[in-house]
Structures are given as structure tokens and as C-alpha cells.
Motif scaffolding. Structure first.
Motif, short mmCIF file in Angstrom:
data_model
loop_
_atom_site.label_atom_id
_atom_site.label_comp_id
_atom_site.label_asym_id
_atom_site.label_seq_id
_atom_site.Cartn_x
_atom_site.Cartn_y
_atom_site.Cartn_z
N VAL A 109 17.05 12.87 1.69
CA VAL A 109 16.02 12.43 0.74
C VAL A 109 16.09 10.91 0.59
O VAL A 109 17.12 10.37 0.18
CB VAL A 109 16.22 13.07 -0.65
CG1 VAL A 109 15.16 12.57 -1.63
CG2 VAL A 109 16.22 14.58 -0.57
N GLY A 110 15.00 10.23 0.92
CA GLY A 110 14.87 8.84 0.52
C GLY A 110 15.03 7.80 1.61
O GLY A 110 15.71 8.01 2.61
N ASP A 111 14.40 6.66 1.37
CA ASP A 111 14.61 5.46 2.18
C ASP A 111 15.83 4.71 1.69
O ASP A 111 16.55 4.07 2.45
CB ASP A 111 13.37 4.56 2.11
CG ASP A 111 12.15 5.24 2.71
OD1 ASP A 111 11.99 5.16 3.94
OD2 ASP A 111 11.37 5.85 1.96
N SER A 136 8.12 18.48 1.57
CA SER A 136 6.94 18.75 2.41
C SER A 136 5.67 18.42 1.65
O SER A 136 4.73 17.82 2.19
CB SER A 136 6.92 20.22 2.84
OG SER A 136 8.05 20.52 3.65
N MET A 137 5.62 18.78 0.37
CA MET A 137 4.46 18.49 -0.45
C MET A 137 4.25 16.99 -0.62
O MET A 137 3.13 16.48 -0.56
CB MET A 137 4.61 19.17 -1.82
CG MET A 137 3.39 19.03 -2.72
SD MET A 137 3.49 17.58 -3.78
CE MET A 137 4.81 18.09 -4.88
N ILE A 138 5.35 16.25 -0.81
CA ILE A 138 5.26 14.79 -0.97
C ILE A 138 4.69 14.14 0.29
O ILE A 138 3.78 13.31 0.22
CB ILE A 138 6.64 14.20 -1.32
CG1 ILE A 138 7.04 14.59 -2.75
CG2 ILE A 138 6.65 12.68 -1.17
CD1 ILE A 138 8.48 14.29 -3.11
N TYR A 139 5.20 14.53 1.45
CA TYR A 139 4.73 13.92 2.69
C TYR A 139 3.31 14.35 3.05
O TYR A 139 2.60 13.62 3.73
CB TYR A 139 5.70 14.24 3.83
CG TYR A 139 6.95 13.41 3.77
CD1 TYR A 139 6.92 12.05 4.07
CD2 TYR A 139 8.17 13.97 3.39
CE1 TYR A 139 8.06 11.27 4.01
CE2 TYR A 139 9.32 13.19 3.32
CZ TYR A 139 9.26 11.84 3.64
OH TYR A 139 10.40 11.07 3.56
N ASP A 140 2.89 15.52 2.55
CA ASP A 140 1.51 15.94 2.75
C ASP A 140 0.56 15.22 1.80
O ASP A 140 -0.63 15.03 2.11
CB ASP A 140 1.38 17.45 2.53
CG ASP A 140 1.99 18.26 3.67
OD1 ASP A 140 2.20 17.68 4.76
OD2 ASP A 140 2.26 19.46 3.47
N TRP A 160 0.81 -1.22 0.00
CA TRP A 160 0.00 0.00 0.00
C TRP A 160 0.85 1.28 0.00
O TRP A 160 0.32 2.37 -0.15
CB TRP A 160 -0.91 0.01 1.23
CG TRP A 160 -0.18 -0.25 2.53
CD1 TRP A 160 -0.04 -1.44 3.16
CD2 TRP A 160 0.50 0.72 3.33
NE1 TRP A 160 0.71 -1.29 4.32
CE2 TRP A 160 1.04 0.03 4.45
CE3 TRP A 160 0.71 2.10 3.23
CZ2 TRP A 160 1.79 0.68 5.43
CZ3 TRP A 160 1.45 2.74 4.21
CH2 TRP A 160 1.98 2.03 5.31
N GLN A 161 2.16 1.13 0.15
CA GLN A 161 3.00 2.33 0.18
C GLN A 161 3.19 2.90 -1.21
O GLN A 161 3.61 2.18 -2.13
CB GLN A 161 4.37 2.01 0.78
CG GLN A 161 4.40 1.87 2.29
CD GLN A 161 5.82 1.68 2.80
OE1 GLN A 161 6.37 0.59 2.73
NE2 GLN A 161 6.39 2.76 3.32
N PRO A 162 2.93 4.18 -1.43
CA PRO A 162 3.21 4.79 -2.73
C PRO A 162 4.72 4.88 -2.95
O PRO A 162 5.48 5.18 -2.02
CB PRO A 162 2.58 6.18 -2.63
CG PRO A 162 2.47 6.45 -1.17
CD PRO A 162 2.31 5.13 -0.48
N LEU A 163 5.15 4.59 -4.15
CA LEU A 163 6.57 4.63 -4.50
C LEU A 163 6.88 5.97 -5.17
O LEU A 163 6.29 6.31 -6.19
CB LEU A 163 6.91 3.47 -5.43
CG LEU A 163 8.38 3.28 -5.79
CD1 LEU A 163 9.21 3.00 -4.54
CD2 LEU A 163 8.53 2.14 -6.79
N GLN A 205 0.61 8.98 1.97
CA GLN A 205 0.71 8.38 3.30
C GLN A 205 1.88 7.40 3.34
O GLN A 205 1.92 6.41 2.61
CB GLN A 205 -0.58 7.63 3.65
CG GLN A 205 -0.57 7.02 5.05
CD GLN A 205 -1.88 6.34 5.37
OE1 GLN A 205 -2.74 6.18 4.52
NE2 GLN A 205 -2.04 5.93 6.61
N GLN A 206 2.84 7.69 4.19
CA GLN A 206 4.04 6.88 4.38
C GLN A 206 4.67 6.45 3.05
O GLN A 206 4.79 5.26 2.75
CB GLN A 206 3.71 5.64 5.23
CG GLN A 206 3.28 5.99 6.64
CD GLN A 206 3.09 4.75 7.49
OE1 GLN A 206 3.83 3.78 7.38
NE2 GLN A 206 2.09 4.77 8.36
#
Length: 201
Positions: A144-146, A97-101, A43-46, A104-105
Motif C-alpha cells: 500500500v502506498g507510494d 482495487s476500488m481506489i485504482y478504478d 493533477w494526481q489525487p492524494l 487516475q494515477q
């Protein structure tokens, strides 16, 4: 700096570093990316964040990768940072900030150029953890990034801005093409493994 790793090893080291001239580079990068993507929840968006600017030859690796990825017109991931709309030092914090807003995760893959030892020029690296953009030119920017992918475009340690401006575009384009192709192949296989293997067989 670490030597190139075996992507087929059962025990995956933290970093893969491989020259872009290696005949097995696409396979190595794709397998390492699949190892990381296997940890992403369905379910995590890439999100792919390509950092850099088209105003510097050495620093345009990220936007070139982003532009190449947009040509696939894929719904499997979201891209930020292209030649048309680059993500760079001025707007990076706002974009994150826009990406995290908006998501979701999100699972974020950061992509950027970097400087290194002369013997490492032309290598591509995949690392766990966030990218630290601007570190090569002594800038403090948000991580930036996992995971992150970097291409070593030139030698570091002195006159970094001058070095980036005088980096060969041919090398940067070769690195960006390799990164984009390998990343798309990994994401496609991760999302549709049965189809990928059927086509490959």
C-alpha cells in the motif's frame, strides 16, 4: 534500525525515524512529508489509506489516524480507513482495487502500526515505497502506498497477536494524533503555501 534524521538536511535519506516525545517531531514529520509531496503532480489525487482494525488496541493506529483526519473535512485528500469503516486484511484488496478504478494515477500514503525493537517503541517512521501490512504478524497482504508512515506501538519478534492485543491505548492515541496533525499540516502547506506562511508569520 536507523537513528533519527535531520529533516532540514538538503540530502534527504530514505527513512525518517523519530521518537514521539521529541519536541521537534511535528516540524520533522511535516518537513519530511513536504519533501515527498513535492514530487506529486498537481493533477494526481492524494489518497490516504489507513490500515488496521478497531478490534485490536495495537492495530487501531491506522483507523485512529483516519478518523482524526476526517474531522478536518478537507477536500485536499481522500481518506480510506477509519474507526467506523476500517481497512483491514479482509477488505484491503477490494479497497485498493476500488481506489485504482476510481482515481487516475493516485498518489497514495499508507499508514499502519508496526512492531519493532523495544528501544524503538513510540517512534514514528516515514519511508519511501509501499507499506507491507500484515508483515509483523506473518500475513501476506498487498502493498500500500507510494510512501508510508508507521508508528511502532510495541515490541516484535514473538507472540505478535498477543502483543498487539496488549498494547497501551494511550501510546497508540498519542502516535495517531501526532501523525494526523503533521500529515494535515504538510498537505495544507503543500497545497496552499502562501496562505500557510502568511498565517505562520
Amino acid at each position: 534500525m536507523s537513528s533519527p534524521s535531520n529533516p532540514f538536511s538538503n540530502q534527504q535519506p530514505a527513512c525518517l525515524k523519530i521518537p514521539h516525545t521529541d519536541p521537534e517531531i511535528h516540524s520533522a514529520l511535516t518537513h519530511r512529508l513536504l519533501f515527498h509531496l513535492s514530487q506529486v503532480k498537481d493533477w494526481q489525487p492524494l489518497i490516504v489509506v489507513c490500515v488496521g482494525t478497531d478490534r485490536s488496541t495495537g492495530d487501531c493506529l491506522g483507523p485512529l489516524v483516519g478518523t482524526a483526519l476526517t474531522r478536518y473535512k478537507s477536500h485536499l485528500f481522500h481518506i480510506y480507513g477509519t474507526l467506523e469503516e476500517p481497512v483491514h486484511a479482509v477488505n484491503l484488496q477490494d479497497k485498493l482495487s476500488m481506489i485504482y478504478d476510481s482515481y487516475q494515477q493516485p498518489y497514495i500514503i499508507g499508514i499502519d502500526a508496526c512492531l519493532g525493537q523495544s528501544s524503538s517503541i513510540g517512534c514514528i517512521q516515514i519511508n519511501e515505497g509501499p507499506l507491507l501490512p500484515g508483515a509483523g504478524v506473518k500475513k501476506q497482504l498487498p502493498p500500500v502506498g507510494d510512501i508510508h508512515i508507521t508508528g511502532i506501538v510495541n515490541v516484535g519478534g514473538f507472540m505478535e497477536y498477543f502483543v498487539l492485543q496488549n498494547t497501551r491505548l494511550n501510546l497508540v492515541m498519542q502516535l495517531s494524533d501526532t501523525i494526523a496533525l503533521s500529515l494535515y499540516a504538510a498537505i495544507k502547506e503543500w497545497k496552499t503555501p502562501s496562505t500557510f506562511f502568511a498565517l505562520r508569520d
